[in-house]
Write a protein that holds these residues in place. Structure first.
Motif, PDB file in Angstrom:
ATOM      1  N   VAL A   1       0.836  -1.209   0.000  1.00 22.15           N
ATOM      2  CA  VAL A   1       0.000   0.000   0.000  1.00 22.15           C
ATOM      3  C   VAL A   1       0.862   1.246   0.000  1.00 22.15           C
ATOM      4  CG1 VAL A   1      -1.903  -1.139   1.203  1.00 22.15           C
ATOM      5  CG2 VAL A   1      -0.149   0.037   2.519  1.00 22.15           C
ATOM      6  N   VAL A   2       0.310   2.310  -0.544  1.00 18.06           N
ATOM      7  CA  VAL A   2       0.940   3.624  -0.509  1.00 18.06           C
ATOM      8  C   VAL A   2       0.308   4.428   0.617  1.00 18.06           C
ATOM      9  CG1 VAL A   2       1.367   5.769  -1.768  1.00 18.06           C
ATOM     10  CG2 VAL A   2       1.454   3.577  -2.969  1.00 18.06           C
ATOM     11  N   THR A   3       1.135   5.082   1.409  1.00 14.04           N
ATOM     12  CA  THR A   3       0.644   5.881   2.522  1.00 14.04           C
ATOM     13  C   THR A   3       1.550   7.095   2.683  1.00 14.04           C
ATOM     14  OG1 THR A   3       0.012   5.807   4.874  1.00 14.04           O
ATOM     15  CG2 THR A   3       1.974   4.558   4.229  1.00 14.04           C
ATOM     16  N   ASP A   4       1.347   7.860   3.770  1.00 10.74           N
ATOM     17  CA  ASP A   4       2.214   8.996   4.056  1.00 10.74           C
ATOM     18  C   ASP A   4       2.959   8.747   5.361  1.00 10.74           C
ATOM     19  OD1 ASP A   4       0.277   9.346   6.012  1.00 10.74           O
ATOM     20  OD2 ASP A   4      -0.582  11.149   5.102  1.00 10.74           O
ATOM     21  N   GLY A   5       3.763   9.713   5.788  1.00  6.81           N
ATOM     22  CA  GLY A   5       4.558   9.537   6.991  1.00  6.81           C
ATOM     23  C   GLY A   5       3.727   9.289   8.224  1.00  6.81           C
ATOM     24  N   ALA A   6       2.585   9.948   8.312  1.00  2.00           N
ATOM     25  CA  ALA A   6       1.704   9.749   9.466  1.00  2.00           C
ATOM     26  C   ALA A   6       1.151   8.329   9.475  1.00  2.00           C
ATOM     27  CB  ALA A   6       0.566  10.769   9.443  1.00  2.00           C
ATOM     28  N   GLY A   7       0.829   7.822   8.294  1.00  6.89           N
ATOM     29  CA  GLY A   7       0.328   6.452   8.206  1.00  6.89           C
ATOM     30  C   GLY A   7       1.383   5.441   8.595  1.00  6.89           C
ATOM     31  N   VAL A   8       2.636   5.702   8.201  1.00  4.43           N
ATOM     32  CA  VAL A   8       3.738   4.819   8.588  1.00  4.43           C
ATOM     33  C   VAL A   8       3.895   4.800  10.101  1.00  4.43           C
ATOM     34  CG1 VAL A   8       6.254   4.578   8.543  1.00  4.43           C
ATOM     35  CG2 VAL A   8       5.000   5.020   6.422  1.00  4.43           C
ATOM     36  N   GLN A   9       3.882   5.986  10.709  1.00  7.24           N
ATOM     37  CA  GLN A   9       4.056   6.057  12.154  1.00  7.24           C
ATOM     38  C   GLN A   9       2.924   5.363  12.890  1.00  7.24           C
ATOM     39  OE1 GLN A   9       6.939   7.304  13.585  1.00  7.24           O
ATOM     40  NE2 GLN A   9       6.049   6.179  15.325  1.00  7.24           N
ATOM     41  N   ALA A  10       1.716   5.459  12.354  1.00 12.06           N
ATOM     42  CA  ALA A  10       0.574   4.791  12.983  1.00 12.06           C
ATOM     43  C   ALA A  10       0.767   3.280  12.993  1.00 12.06           C
ATOM     44  CB  ALA A  10      -0.718   5.158  12.255  1.00 12.06           C
ATOM     45  N   VAL A  11       1.327   2.727  11.917  1.00 12.04           N
ATOM     46  CA  VAL A  11       1.590   1.288  11.873  1.00 12.04           C
ATOM     47  C   VAL A  11       2.685   0.924  12.868  1.00 12.04           C
ATOM     48  CG1 VAL A  11       2.442  -0.624  10.454  1.00 12.04           C
ATOM     49  CG2 VAL A  11       0.844   1.041   9.479  1.00 12.04           C
ATOM     50  N   ILE A  12       3.757   1.700  12.885  1.00 12.33           N
ATOM     51  CA  ILE A  12       4.867   1.423  13.801  1.00 12.33           C
ATOM     52  C   ILE A  12       4.406   1.491  15.246  1.00 12.33           C
ATOM     53  CG2 ILE A  12       7.099   2.259  14.624  1.00 12.33           C
ATOM     54  CD1 ILE A  12       7.701   3.134  11.762  1.00 12.33           C
ATOM     55  N   ASP A  13       3.522   2.432  15.551  1.00 14.04           N
ATOM     56  CA  ASP A  13       3.028   2.586  16.924  1.00 14.04           C
ATOM     57  C   ASP A  13       2.253   1.366  17.395  1.00 14.04           C
ATOM     58  OD1 ASP A  13       4.183   5.071  17.102  1.00 14.04           O
ATOM     59  OD2 ASP A  13       2.336   6.187  16.701  1.00 14.04           O
ATOM     60  N   ARG A  14       1.703   0.605  16.442  1.00 22.12           N
ATOM     61  CA  ARG A  14       0.943  -0.596  16.812  1.00 22.12           C
ATOM     62  C   ARG A  14       1.846  -1.815  16.981  1.00 22.12           C
ATOM     63  NH1 ARG A  14      -2.580   1.382  12.653  1.00 22.12           N
ATOM     64  NH2 ARG A  14      -1.850  -0.234  11.197  1.00 22.12           N
ATOM     65  N   LEU A  15       3.093  -1.692  16.574  1.00 19.45           N
ATOM     66  CA  LEU A  15       4.014  -2.818  16.620  1.00 19.45           C
ATOM     67  C   LEU A  15       4.814  -2.831  17.918  1.00 19.45           C
ATOM     68  CD1 LEU A  15       5.435  -2.648  12.979  1.00 19.45           C
ATOM     69  CD2 LEU A  15       3.722  -4.260  13.862  1.00 19.45           C
ATOM     70  N   GLY A  16       5.188  -4.035  18.335  1.00 25.08           N
ATOM     71  CA  GLY A  16       6.102  -4.162  19.452  1.00 25.08           C
ATOM     72  C   GLY A  16       7.505  -3.785  19.026  1.00 25.08           C
ATOM     73  N   PRO A  17       8.444  -3.701  19.968  1.00 29.54           N
ATOM     74  CA  PRO A  17       9.809  -3.280  19.633  1.00 29.54           C
ATOM     75  C   PRO A  17      10.539  -4.294  18.764  1.00 29.54           C
ATOM     76  CG  PRO A  17       9.677  -4.055  21.908  1.00 29.54           C
ATOM     77  CD  PRO A  17       8.271  -3.988  21.402  1.00 29.54           C
ATOM     78  N   ASP A  18      11.459  -3.764  17.969  1.00 30.26           N
ATOM     79  CA  ASP A  18      12.326  -4.547  17.100  1.00 30.26           C
ATOM     80  C   ASP A  18      13.750  -4.188  17.480  1.00 30.26           C
ATOM     81  OD1 ASP A  18      14.108  -5.224  15.000  1.00 30.26           O
ATOM     82  OD2 ASP A  18      12.545  -5.099  13.493  1.00 30.26           O
ATOM     83  N   PRO A  19      14.592  -5.167  17.853  1.00 36.39           N
ATOM     84  CA  PRO A  19      15.951  -4.851  18.306  1.00 36.39           C
ATOM     85  C   PRO A  19      16.789  -4.097  17.285  1.00 36.39           C
ATOM     86  CG  PRO A  19      15.409  -7.128  18.839  1.00 36.39           C
ATOM     87  CD  PRO A  19      14.303  -6.620  17.962  1.00 36.39           C
ATOM     88  N   LEU A  20      16.520  -4.274  16.004  1.00 31.80           N
ATOM     89  CA  LEU A  20      17.307  -3.573  14.992  1.00 31.80           C
ATOM     90  C   LEU A  20      16.742  -2.195  14.676  1.00 31.80           C
ATOM     91  CD1 LEU A  20      18.352  -6.376  12.488  1.00 31.80           C
ATOM     92  CD2 LEU A  20      19.676  -5.307  14.317  1.00 31.80           C
ATOM     93  N   HIS A  21      15.533  -1.926  15.099  1.00 28.23           N
ATOM     94  CA  HIS A  21      14.947  -0.601  14.923  1.00 28.23           C
ATOM     95  C   HIS A  21      15.193   0.252  16.160  1.00 28.23           C
ATOM     96  CE1 HIS A  21      12.261   2.429  13.308  1.00 28.23           C
ATOM     97  NE2 HIS A  21      11.565   2.419  14.423  1.00 28.23           N
ATOM     98  N   ASP A  22      15.157  -0.372  17.322  1.00 26.84           N
ATOM     99  CA  ASP A  22      15.416   0.318  18.581  1.00 26.84           C
ATOM    100  C   ASP A  22      15.928  -0.697  19.589  1.00 26.84           C
ATOM    101  OD1 ASP A  22      15.520   1.811  20.867  1.00 26.84           O
ATOM    102  OD2 ASP A  22      13.371   2.205  21.002  1.00 26.84           O
ATOM    103  N   ASP A  23      17.220  -0.664  19.852  1.00 29.40           N
ATOM    104  CA  ASP A  23      17.813  -1.616  20.787  1.00 29.40           C
ATOM    105  C   ASP A  23      18.186  -0.943  22.106  1.00 29.40           C
ATOM    106  OD1 ASP A  23      18.588  -4.122  21.590  1.00 29.40           O
ATOM    107  OD2 ASP A  23      20.632  -3.933  20.837  1.00 29.40           O
ATOM    108  N   GLY A  24      17.577   0.201  22.377  1.00 25.89           N
ATOM    109  CA  GLY A  24      17.863   0.891  23.629  1.00 25.89           C
ATOM    110  C   GLY A  24      17.163   0.231  24.804  1.00 25.89           C
ATOM    111  N   PRO A  25      17.446   0.714  26.017  1.00 22.50           N
ATOM    112  CA  PRO A  25      16.842   0.115  27.212  1.00 22.50           C
ATOM    113  C   PRO A  25      15.323   0.213  27.228  1.00 22.50           C
ATOM    114  CG  PRO A  25      18.025   2.163  27.736  1.00 22.50           C
ATOM    115  CD  PRO A  25      18.402   1.790  26.350  1.00 22.50           C
ATOM    116  N   ARG A  26      14.778   1.254  26.616  1.00 22.10           N
ATOM    117  CA  ARG A  26      13.312   1.387  26.629  1.00 22.10           C
ATOM    118  C   ARG A  26      12.635   0.297  25.810  1.00 22.10           C
ATOM    119  NH1 ARG A  26      11.690   7.528  25.364  1.00 22.10           N
ATOM    120  NH2 ARG A  26      13.180   7.159  23.671  1.00 22.10           N
ATOM    121  N   ALA A  27      13.306  -0.168  24.747  1.00 28.15           N
ATOM    122  CA  ALA A  27      12.737  -1.249  23.943  1.00 28.15           C
ATOM    123  C   ALA A  27      12.655  -2.521  24.763  1.00 28.15           C
ATOM    124  CB  ALA A  27      13.572  -1.463  22.690  1.00 28.15           C
ATOM    125  N   GLN A  28      13.727  -2.842  25.454  1.00 30.46           N
ATOM    126  CA  GLN A  28      13.713  -4.032  26.309  1.00 30.46           C
ATOM    127  C   GLN A  28      12.672  -3.891  27.410  1.00 30.46           C
ATOM    128  OE1 GLN A  28      17.449  -5.944  27.680  1.00 30.46           O
ATOM    129  NE2 GLN A  28      16.671  -5.676  29.771  1.00 30.46           N
TER     130      GLN A  28
END
Length: 329
Positions: free
Chosen positions: A170-197
């Motif tokens: 699908v084609v979307t915009d930046g806000a749509g991308v962020q909305a999808v990411i916000d629904r996902l759990g953490p990914d160690p390669l996207h965010d491996d900081g202490p908050r992700a753990q």
């Protein structure tokens, strides 16, 4: 279904070959015609993965979101340079797949570490690769004619990527991308900081749900599929039916850290290599053959590599679960 390491490898493949270039986007199959028209002729600025989702940013705040699902795959052709940050199991750094030049066959006999086609294995992918090689060897013009049901084709003067059978394209915009990411759990390669753990540990420990189901819940942690789920639980010696809330903070944190390690190994080698402590010869066999690569996955009825108890196969959450009833009491 392709797991998280494959999608990260796809993103890096795009980064190495397509980013910074104007892309001709089409839909040979026709099902993505409107979306292709929105992206056609735009420059690809960046590509990244979060779990099993890939996001590609084009000029003008236009984004392509792809989820391969059970049957999706990307086929690459033309002058394809492997990502120089990935230490390929075959040492293929800097080699290209272009007319007159063929990439060496992968060490893995199952082709899991292929750089020409990444995603769900099926005959059409193999046919695509054979057709591409035949065209190149015959000196035919680039790009090759689409083979099979190609949902989206991304094309530069020298590179080609064909997408087949995705769950989402699908084609979307930046806000749509962020909305999808916000629904996902953490990914160690996207965010491996202490908050992700911390987010992973908290999500696991507040649920009564079995840990085997939680690890497959993409809102709890991104990228884990059937293979990594079974292997992570065995490596932790965890009964897959243990409720998340019964895990200690240290046990949940150790699961996250092990997932981070295995994910990086998968991205670097192209293979879901989950066994460690192997001799050089055992490691060579494991890198070459799926049957020698895992502790419990697809080993139902075979003796556990540790205790000798037969590995059990059961269905949980409509997916196959492999585990050792002795080591994982």
């Amino acid at each position: 279904m392709p797991e998280g390491h494959s999608v990260h490898r796809i993103a890096r493949q795009f980064d190495a070959n397509f980013v910074g270039k104007r892309i001709a986007v089409s839909s040979p199959q026709g099902r993505f015609a409107a979306g292709a028209a929105e992206l056609d002729g735009r420059t690809l600025n960046r590509v990244f993965a979060v779990g099993k989702q890939m996001f590609a940013e084009f000029d003008g705040d236009r984004w392509l979101r792809v989820h391969l699902g059970l049957y999706g795959a990307w086929d690459f052709a033309g002058r394809i340079l492997t990502d120089p940050t990935i230490a390929s199991a075959q040492g293929r750094m800097g080699q290209t797949n272009q007319r007159g030049t063929q990439l060496p066959e992968p060490t893995d006999v199952g082709g899991e570490d292929s750089v020409s086609s990444i995603g769900a294995p099926r005959v059409s992918r193999l046919r695509m690769s054979e057709q591409t090689r035949a065209l190149d060897a015959a000196g035919e013009s680039f790009p090759p004619v689409p083979v099979g049901q190609v949902r989206a084709r991304l094309l530069t003067d020298e590179q080609l990527a064909d997408l087949r059978g995705p769950t989402a394209c699908v084609v979307t915009d930046g806000a749509g991308v962020q909305a999808v990411i916000d629904r996902l759990g953490p990914d160690p390669l996207h965010d491996d900081g202490p908050r992700a753990q911390e987010a992973f540990v908290a999500a696991v420990r507040r649920r009564r749900t079995a840990i085997a189901l939680l690890l497959m819940d993409q809102s709890v942690v991104s990228g884990i599929g059937n293979v990594y789920r079974a292997e992570l639980l065995f490596r932790a010696r965890l009964n897959p039916h243990t409720p998340g809330r019964a895990l200690s903070e240290d046990t949940a944190a150790a699961l996250w850290q092990d997932w981070s390690r295995l994910l990086r190994i998968g991205v670097e080698t192209g293979q879901m290599m989950t066994m460690d402590g192997l001799s050089p010869e055992e490691n060579r066999r494991a890198m070459a053959t799926l049957a020698d690569r895992h502790w419990v996955y697809k080993r139902e009825g075979l003796p556990c590599r540790v205790c000798g108890t037969n590995i059990v196969l059961e269905e949980l959450g409509a997916r196959k679960l492999y585990w050792c009833p002795s080591c994982q009491r």
